[in-house]
Design a protein around this motif. Structure first.
Motif, PDB file in Angstrom:
ATOM      1  N   GLU A 115       0.841  -1.215   0.000  1.00  0.00           N
ATOM      2  CA  GLU A 115       0.000   0.000   0.000  1.00  0.00           C
ATOM      3  C   GLU A 115       0.865   1.249   0.000  1.00  0.00           C
ATOM      4  O   GLU A 115       2.054   1.182   0.277  1.00  0.00           O
ATOM      5  N   SER A 127       4.047   0.611   2.158  1.00  0.00           N
ATOM      6  CA  SER A 127       3.982  -0.165   3.379  1.00  0.00           C
ATOM      7  C   SER A 127       3.353  -1.516   3.122  1.00  0.00           C
ATOM      8  O   SER A 127       2.567  -1.701   2.180  1.00  0.00           O
ATOM      9  N   PRO A 181       1.215  -4.464   4.983  1.00  0.00           N
ATOM     10  CA  PRO A 181       0.422  -4.836   6.158  1.00  0.00           C
ATOM     11  C   PRO A 181       0.700  -6.301   6.510  1.00  0.00           C
ATOM     12  O   PRO A 181       0.573  -7.161   5.654  1.00  0.00           O
ATOM     13  N   CYS A 182       1.090  -6.570   7.743  1.00  0.00           N
ATOM     14  CA  CYS A 182       1.560  -7.916   8.099  1.00  0.00           C
ATOM     15  C   CYS A 182       0.466  -8.892   8.528  1.00  0.00           C
ATOM     16  O   CYS A 182       0.763 -10.033   8.870  1.00  0.00           O
ATOM     17  N   TYR A 236       2.113  -2.481  10.482  1.00  0.00           N
ATOM     18  CA  TYR A 236       2.633  -2.121   9.157  1.00  0.00           C
ATOM     19  C   TYR A 236       4.156  -2.085   9.133  1.00  0.00           C
ATOM     20  O   TYR A 236       4.794  -1.571  10.064  1.00  0.00           O
ATOM     21  N   ASN A 295       7.043  -0.337   7.114  1.00  0.00           N
ATOM     22  CA  ASN A 295       7.123   0.828   6.223  1.00  0.00           C
ATOM     23  C   ASN A 295       8.495   0.982   5.570  1.00  0.00           C
ATOM     24  O   ASN A 295       9.516   0.831   6.217  1.00  0.00           O
TER      25      ASN A 295
END
Ligand code: ARG
Length: 588
Positions: free
Chosen positions: A41, A52, A54-55, A92, A94
């Protein structure tokens, strides 16, 4: 989009950074690159990073909370030259990219910026515009024309081989009606002077006698079963298909007269086709296919002779007629023939039909029948349906009151653009401003959405409009014209010690997004992505322009860098607008 194909054929800059992030993540997470490409994203605030990840998605597999996973990776992954910092913020991960490296890429931009070889000369046929002869082009056809033309430009830019076909509605019940009206009521002087209007008058007069609606589309004509006038029209159509000489001559005259009107519009819009053809050329081939379908028992015959296909096995009432009872070809008969012939002629990889969304049923039946008949290419066919253009209260007076004449809309817009330009004492070209305004207000909407047309909005120099974008381009041009340093484009600029301002970074990032937006627009058959990108780009540029003096920069180095940035912006906006069919001007 196929991830690998995309990146392999792509040599552009910004994407390089994203690609590197994807490679790193692929190694660390063991997720597929294609999947990562969709997951990554852009954070809402640049202070959080440029990209980033997202995990959440890893949480189940790793049996750990996403925050913990993000923290772990932030420590584990080492920065590189292009990706200078990696941090975690909650769930997140980054990534901060090296802005200098990005800026250096921007400085290399030339007029090819945004092009790529993703298309590899694959053939895409686009069936668009397709007005009906004898009827004036209406606003629905303008949407098809503008949309189809923009797709042609986008696919060309991506190195596909786009083939534009203008499939004129040159036969059908409305032609039968017109020929009768022509024989009965033609005003010979009028047809010479204003052919489009005279043909419309004849058509409207016929509809008055028949007591039918004045329709615009090809298959929109009402087919009354027990109407003296409808029956006459059907008979005429049959004579025409049988090759009757006198009927054919009248048809020819109607064809020529309305062709003149269409050409005027195409030249005003600067739209070209690879091939102009017409429905009538495919009646014979279409009937051949119908006969074949009968033989294979895919189609059935009614007692009165009409031929139909049962579209839905569970619903025997749902019949799609593919031949009239008097054995003349209808709209779908010809489309069957045309599709098969086109496949033979072009061996296309994809074919897109651009029409009003109300033809959805027609096209799904068409694709369905072709598939049932065993034509493999039926999987390569797409219908791009678009919404209605709504005029609000600004109804344009045409003599029928029902049909809005395209030529009127165009001329009126150009006239209004002229007034606006005079009022502002600027040097814009009214035709380019007017045509650009119309194309933009149409294209900025996703195809399937309706367009709320208003002159005030279309022609405004502020907001999300064509003139605003053209004006932003002219503003950038004037900065470059005013610059004393005419050699900013020559020689290499060393920016290693240069401190980038936040508005400069924002502009650099926005410009860098362009190649990916072009690909998405092509992929999704959606030029509105490019229109809205252009608007965002111009907004970011205007922020930059207000905060970062170019001509009065602090020093020579800064001036040279900013001039290059302005120039890169100009190139990007020009290319984006070119893909929408909108021309730019250096002064406005
Ligand atoms: N002439 C038709 C109309 O005005 C559009 C034709 C679209 N193309 C096609 N192959 N059916 O509605």
């Amino acid at each position: 989009m196929i991830y690998n194909q995309f990146y392999k054929s792509h040599n552009s800059n910004y994407l390089m950074f994203k690609e590197q992030i994807i490679s790193i993540l692929a190694k660390e997470t063991r997720l597929r690159k294609e999947e990562l490409n969709n997951l990554i994203e852009i954070p809402p605030n640049p202070e959080l990073g440029d990209y980033s990840f997202p995990c959440f998605i890893l949480s189940k597999r790793e049996k750990k909370a996403p925050n913990i996973i993000a923290e772990h990776f932030a420590k584990q992954i080492k920065p590189t030259k292009n990706i200078e910092k990696i941090t975690s913020a909650g769930p997140y991960l980054n990534f901060f990219i090296n802005k200098k490296a990005l800026a250096e890429n921007i400085l290399k931009i030339n007029s090819n910026f945004g092009k790529s070889n993703i298309g590899k000369k694959h053939k895409i046929v686009i069936d668009f515009s397709a007005p009906n002869i004898g009827k004036p082009m209406h606003i629905g056809h303008i949407r098809s024309t503008i949309l189809g033309d923009s797709l042609m430009r986008i696919y060309d830019f991506l190195n596909y081989n786009p083939i534009g076909i203008n499939y004129l509605g040159d036969t059908g019940l409305h032609i039968g009606k017109l020929i009768i009206a022509y024989e009965l009521w033609l005003d010979k002087k009028a047809i010479k002077k204003s052919p489009v209007e005279e043909l419309l008058r004849l058509y409207v007069k016929f509809c008055e006698h028949e007591k039918s609606e004045v329709s615009e589309g090809a298959d929109a004509d009402e087919e009354f079963t027990n109407n003296e006038w409808t029956n006459k029209a059907k008979e005429k159509l049959k004579l025409l298909e049988l090759g009757d000489k006198k009927t054919h001559e009248i048809w020819q005259e109607i064809h020529e007269a309305s062709g003149k009107g269409f050409d005027k519009v195409y030249s005003l819009l600067n739209v070209n086709f690879t091939e102009t053809t017409g429905q009538s050329k495919f009646s014979v081939k279409g009937k051949e296919i119908v006969m074949n379908a009968l033989k294979k028992a895919i189609a059935k015959r009614e007692e009165d002779g009409a031929v139909y296909v049962q579209i839905d096995k569970n619903n025997p009432e749902l019949k799609k007629y593919i031949l009239r009872s008097n054995q003349t070809a209808s709209y779908i008969t010809q489309d069957l023939g045309a599709a098969v012939e086109r496949n033979k002629k072009y061996k296309f990889d994809k074919m897109i039909y651009v029409t009003d969304f109300r033809q959805e049923g027609h096209f799904s039946a068409l694709f369905n029948i072709l598939k049932t008949l065993g034509y493999d290419f039926s999987d390569k066919l797409f219908h791009l349906g678009f919404g209605t253009v709504k005029f609000g209260n600004e109804i344009i007076a045409s003599r029928t009151g029902k049909i809005i004449l395209l030529e009127d809309v165009l001329n009126k817009t150009i006239e209004k653009a002229k007034q606006e330009i005079t009022k502002r004492k600027t040097k814009g070209n009214p035709e380019k401003v007017g045509v650009g305004a119309i194309k933009y207000i149409i294209l900025k909407n996703e195809p399937i959405k309706d367009v709320q047309f208003s002159w005030e909005q279309a022609l405004s120099f502020e907001g999300n409009t064509g003139p605003y974008l053209q004006y932003s381009y002219a503003r950038a041009s004037s900065i470059i014209k005013k610059a004393k340093n005419k050699n900013f484009n020559k020689g290499k600029l060393n920016i290693s010690k240069y401190n980038l301002a936040k508005e400069e970074i924002a502009l650099i990032k926005k410009i860098s997004d362009f190649p990916e937006i072009v690909i998405q627009a092509g992929d999704k058959m959606n030029p509105s992505l490019l229109a809205n990108y252009s608007h965002e780009l111009a907004q970011v540029f205007n922020e930059f322009y207000h905060n970062c003096p170019v001509i009065n920069a602090d020093n020579k180095e800064q001036e040279a860098f900013r001039l290059k940035l302005v120039d890169a912006f100009r190139t990007t906006l020009k290319n984006a607008l070119h893909l929408l069919g909108i021309e730019v001007m250096d002064e406005m």
